[in-house]
Motif scaffolding. Sequence first.
Motif, PDB file in Angstrom:
ATOM      1  N   ASP A 198       0.889  -1.166   0.000  1.00 46.39           N
ATOM      2  CA  ASP A 198       0.000   0.000   0.000  1.00 46.39           C
ATOM      3  C   ASP A 198       0.924   1.211   0.000  1.00 46.39           C
ATOM      4  O   ASP A 198       1.448   1.605   1.044  1.00 46.39           O
ATOM      5  CB  ASP A 198      -0.902  -0.021   1.232  1.00 46.39           C
ATOM      6  CG  ASP A 198      -1.896   1.121   1.237  1.00 46.39           C
ATOM      7  OD1 ASP A 198      -1.644   2.160   0.577  1.00 46.39           O
ATOM      8  OD2 ASP A 198      -2.924   0.998   1.914  1.00 46.39           O
ATOM      9  N   ASN A 199       1.160   1.758  -1.194  1.00 43.49           N
ATOM     10  CA  ASN A 199       2.132   2.845  -1.304  1.00 43.49           C
ATOM     11  C   ASN A 199       1.694   4.095  -0.546  1.00 43.49           C
ATOM     12  O   ASN A 199       2.520   4.871  -0.082  1.00 43.49           O
ATOM     13  CB  ASN A 199       2.392   3.181  -2.768  1.00 43.49           C
ATOM     14  CG  ASN A 199       3.237   2.133  -3.452  1.00 43.49           C
ATOM     15  OD1 ASN A 199       3.120   0.939  -3.153  1.00 43.49           O
ATOM     16  ND2 ASN A 199       4.077   2.541  -4.386  1.00 43.49           N
ATOM     17  N   ALA A 200       0.399   4.300  -0.406  1.00 42.02           N
ATOM     18  CA  ALA A 200      -0.091   5.460   0.336  1.00 42.02           C
ATOM     19  C   ALA A 200       0.286   5.365   1.817  1.00 42.02           C
ATOM     20  O   ALA A 200       0.446   6.388   2.486  1.00 42.02           O
ATOM     21  CB  ALA A 200      -1.598   5.589   0.187  1.00 42.02           C
ATOM     22  N   LYS A 201       0.417   4.133   2.301  1.00 40.90           N
ATOM     23  CA  LYS A 201       0.760   3.916   3.715  1.00 40.90           C
ATOM     24  C   LYS A 201       2.219   3.501   3.907  1.00 40.90           C
ATOM     25  O   LYS A 201       2.645   3.225   5.033  1.00 40.90           O
ATOM     26  CB  LYS A 201      -0.150   2.840   4.313  1.00 40.90           C
ATOM     27  CG  LYS A 201      -1.609   3.224   4.375  1.00 40.90           C
ATOM     28  CD  LYS A 201      -2.440   2.120   5.029  1.00 40.90           C
ATOM     29  CE  LYS A 201      -3.907   2.515   5.141  1.00 40.90           C
ATOM     30  NZ  LYS A 201      -4.718   1.441   5.781  1.00 40.90           N
ATOM     31  N   ASN A 202       2.962   3.408   2.792  1.00 40.47           N
ATOM     32  CA  ASN A 202       4.355   2.936   2.873  1.00 40.47           C
ATOM     33  C   ASN A 202       4.448   1.615   3.634  1.00 40.47           C
ATOM     34  O   ASN A 202       5.339   1.415   4.480  1.00 40.47           O
ATOM     35  CB  ASN A 202       5.263   3.982   3.531  1.00 40.47           C
ATOM     36  CG  ASN A 202       5.666   5.089   2.581  1.00 40.47           C
ATOM     37  OD1 ASN A 202       5.127   5.203   1.475  1.00 40.47           O
ATOM     38  ND2 ASN A 202       6.602   5.913   2.986  1.00 40.47           N
ATOM     39  N   THR A 203       3.547   0.717   3.326  1.00 38.80           N
ATOM     40  CA  THR A 203       3.464  -0.547   4.056  1.00 38.80           C
ATOM     41  C   THR A 203       3.427  -1.716   3.076  1.00 38.80           C
ATOM     42  O   THR A 203       2.763  -1.643   2.034  1.00 38.80           O
ATOM     43  CB  THR A 203       2.219  -0.572   4.954  1.00 38.80           C
ATOM     44  OG1 THR A 203       2.317   0.502   5.908  1.00 38.80           O
ATOM     45  CG2 THR A 203       2.110  -1.887   5.703  1.00 38.80           C
ATOM     46  N   VAL A 204       4.158  -2.756   3.442  1.00 44.78           N
ATOM     47  CA  VAL A 204       4.196  -3.998   2.671  1.00 44.78           C
ATOM     48  C   VAL A 204       3.598  -5.114   3.513  1.00 44.78           C
ATOM     49  O   VAL A 204       3.823  -5.171   4.729  1.00 44.78           O
ATOM     50  CB  VAL A 204       5.640  -4.324   2.261  1.00 44.78           C
ATOM     51  CG1 VAL A 204       5.733  -5.708   1.623  1.00 44.78           C
ATOM     52  CG2 VAL A 204       6.168  -3.272   1.293  1.00 44.78           C
ATOM     53  N   TYR A 205       2.843  -5.980   2.854  1.00 43.16           N
ATOM     54  CA  TYR A 205       2.183  -7.092   3.533  1.00 43.16           C
ATOM     55  C   TYR A 205       2.659  -8.414   2.935  1.00 43.16           C
ATOM     56  O   TYR A 205       2.855  -8.512   1.725  1.00 43.16           O
ATOM     57  CB  TYR A 205       0.672  -6.991   3.373  1.00 43.16           C
ATOM     58  CG  TYR A 205       0.105  -5.674   3.833  1.00 43.16           C
ATOM     59  CD1 TYR A 205      -0.153  -4.655   2.916  1.00 43.16           C
ATOM     60  CD2 TYR A 205      -0.169  -5.442   5.174  1.00 43.16           C
ATOM     61  CE1 TYR A 205      -0.668  -3.441   3.330  1.00 43.16           C
ATOM     62  CE2 TYR A 205      -0.681  -4.227   5.598  1.00 43.16           C
ATOM     63  CZ  TYR A 205      -0.920  -3.227   4.669  1.00 43.16           C
ATOM     64  OH  TYR A 205      -1.417  -2.026   5.084  1.00 43.16           O
ATOM     65  N   LEU A 206       2.797  -9.419   3.784  1.00 46.55           N
ATOM     66  CA  LEU A 206       3.093 -10.772   3.322  1.00 46.55           C
ATOM     67  C   LEU A 206       2.014 -11.698   3.857  1.00 46.55           C
ATOM     68  O   LEU A 206       1.968 -11.973   5.058  1.00 46.55           O
ATOM     69  CB  LEU A 206       4.476 -11.227   3.792  1.00 46.55           C
ATOM     70  CG  LEU A 206       4.922 -12.586   3.249  1.00 46.55           C
ATOM     71  CD1 LEU A 206       5.169 -12.494   1.737  1.00 46.55           C
ATOM     72  CD2 LEU A 206       6.187 -13.083   3.950  1.00 46.55           C
ATOM     73  N   GLN A 207       1.133 -12.126   2.969  1.00 43.90           N
ATOM     74  CA  GLN A 207       0.089 -13.071   3.331  1.00 43.90           C
ATOM     75  C   GLN A 207       0.657 -14.472   3.185  1.00 43.90           C
ATOM     76  O   GLN A 207       1.085 -14.851   2.076  1.00 43.90           O
ATOM     77  CB  GLN A 207      -1.133 -12.890   2.437  1.00 43.90           C
ATOM     78  CG  GLN A 207      -2.262 -13.865   2.726  1.00 43.90           C
ATOM     79  CD  GLN A 207      -2.892 -13.660   4.094  1.00 43.90           C
ATOM     80  OE1 GLN A 207      -3.137 -12.536   4.502  1.00 43.90           O
ATOM     81  NE2 GLN A 207      -3.156 -14.755   4.792  1.00 43.90           N
ATOM     82  N   MET A 208       0.667 -15.218   4.266  1.00 40.22           N
ATOM     83  CA  MET A 208       1.250 -16.556   4.273  1.00 40.22           C
ATOM     84  C   MET A 208       0.148 -17.579   4.515  1.00 40.22           C
ATOM     85  O   MET A 208      -0.451 -17.600   5.602  1.00 40.22           O
ATOM     86  CB  MET A 208       2.333 -16.656   5.359  1.00 40.22           C
ATOM     87  CG  MET A 208       3.407 -15.577   5.233  1.00 40.22           C
ATOM     88  SD  MET A 208       4.767 -15.799   6.408  1.00 40.22           S
ATOM     89  CE  MET A 208       3.900 -15.516   7.957  1.00 40.22           C
ATOM     90  N   ASN A 209      -0.121 -18.383   3.511  1.00 42.96           N
ATOM     91  CA  ASN A 209      -1.149 -19.413   3.597  1.00 42.96           C
ATOM     92  C   ASN A 209      -0.511 -20.798   3.540  1.00 42.96           C
ATOM     93  O   ASN A 209       0.646 -20.940   3.146  1.00 42.96           O
ATOM     94  CB  ASN A 209      -2.152 -19.256   2.452  1.00 42.96           C
ATOM     95  CG  ASN A 209      -2.901 -17.937   2.499  1.00 42.96           C
ATOM     96  OD1 ASN A 209      -3.123 -17.376   3.574  1.00 42.96           O
ATOM     97  ND2 ASN A 209      -3.309 -17.452   1.332  1.00 42.96           N
ATOM     98  N   SER A 210      -1.291 -21.799   3.905  1.00 45.25           N
ATOM     99  CA  SER A 210      -0.820 -23.190   3.867  1.00 45.25           C
ATOM    100  C   SER A 210       0.551 -23.330   4.532  1.00 45.25           C
ATOM    101  O   SER A 210       1.464 -23.953   3.984  1.00 45.25           O
ATOM    102  CB  SER A 210      -0.751 -23.683   2.415  1.00 45.25           C
ATOM    103  OG  SER A 210      -2.001 -23.583   1.789  1.00 45.25           O
ATOM    104  N   LEU A 211       0.658 -22.759   5.702  1.00 47.62           N
ATOM    105  CA  LEU A 211       1.948 -22.748   6.390  1.00 47.62           C
ATOM    106  C   LEU A 211       2.379 -24.155   6.777  1.00 47.62           C
ATOM    107  O   LEU A 211       1.555 -25.021   7.112  1.00 47.62           O
ATOM    108  CB  LEU A 211       1.883 -21.850   7.620  1.00 47.62           C
ATOM    109  CG  LEU A 211       1.956 -20.344   7.285  1.00 47.62           C
ATOM    110  CD1 LEU A 211       1.432 -19.507   8.447  1.00 47.62           C
ATOM    111  CD2 LEU A 211       3.392 -19.954   6.964  1.00 47.62           C
ATOM    112  N   LYS A 212       3.692 -24.353   6.727  1.00 49.78           N
ATOM    113  CA  LYS A 212       4.302 -25.635   7.046  1.00 49.78           C
ATOM    114  C   LYS A 212       5.262 -25.468   8.221  1.00 49.78           C
ATOM    115  O   LYS A 212       5.781 -24.370   8.429  1.00 49.78           O
ATOM    116  CB  LYS A 212       5.090 -26.143   5.842  1.00 49.78           C
ATOM    117  CG  LYS A 212       4.292 -26.266   4.563  1.00 49.78           C
ATOM    118  CD  LYS A 212       5.188 -26.672   3.391  1.00 49.78           C
ATOM    119  CE  LYS A 212       4.404 -26.774   2.098  1.00 49.78           C
ATOM    120  NZ  LYS A 212       5.291 -27.176   0.956  1.00 49.78           N
ATOM    121  N   PRO A 213       5.548 -26.536   8.949  1.00 48.61           N
ATOM    122  CA  PRO A 213       6.521 -26.422  10.050  1.00 48.61           C
ATOM    123  C   PRO A 213       7.869 -25.867   9.589  1.00 48.61           C
ATOM    124  O   PRO A 213       8.529 -25.146  10.346  1.00 48.61           O
ATOM    125  CB  PRO A 213       6.642 -27.862  10.545  1.00 48.61           C
ATOM    126  CG  PRO A 213       5.302 -28.459  10.264  1.00 48.61           C
ATOM    127  CD  PRO A 213       4.879 -27.848   8.950  1.00 48.61           C
TER     128      PRO A 213
END
Length: 127
Positions: A73-88
């Motif tokens: 979100d460039n307006a918020k200077n924020t990066v997101y990492l959505q992590m699905n199907s997580l493994k050990p």
Amino acid sequence: EVQLVESGGGLVQAGGSLRLSCAASGLNFDDYVIGWFREAPGKEREGVSCISGGDGSTYYADSVKGRFTISSDNAKNTVYLQMNSLKPEDTAVYYCAADPWMQAFYGSSNWYTTDNWGQGTQVTVSS
């Protein structure tokens, strides 16, 4: 002074999801690639994913392709990492980083060239 503030780590069961956030300040967001490295006990720090603040191009390590999605979100200077199907094997400390070059995030050999780091957030995936 560049500051990268992370949030969103935690404990989740295998197959679950988490979203990490990285809020950046003190830099021109469009001039940087922002992303994530991770470091598990006894293993080298490795690049996970990154996104260009300028053109939105992305990179994913083979181990997370199809499971993780990075966005910004460039307006918020924020990066997101959505992590699905997580493994050990995703268990690690995840570090947000900002670098002028996307290549800094490739593999485990280039992280030392990056000057801008967040404090790290623990992600633990139980089996």
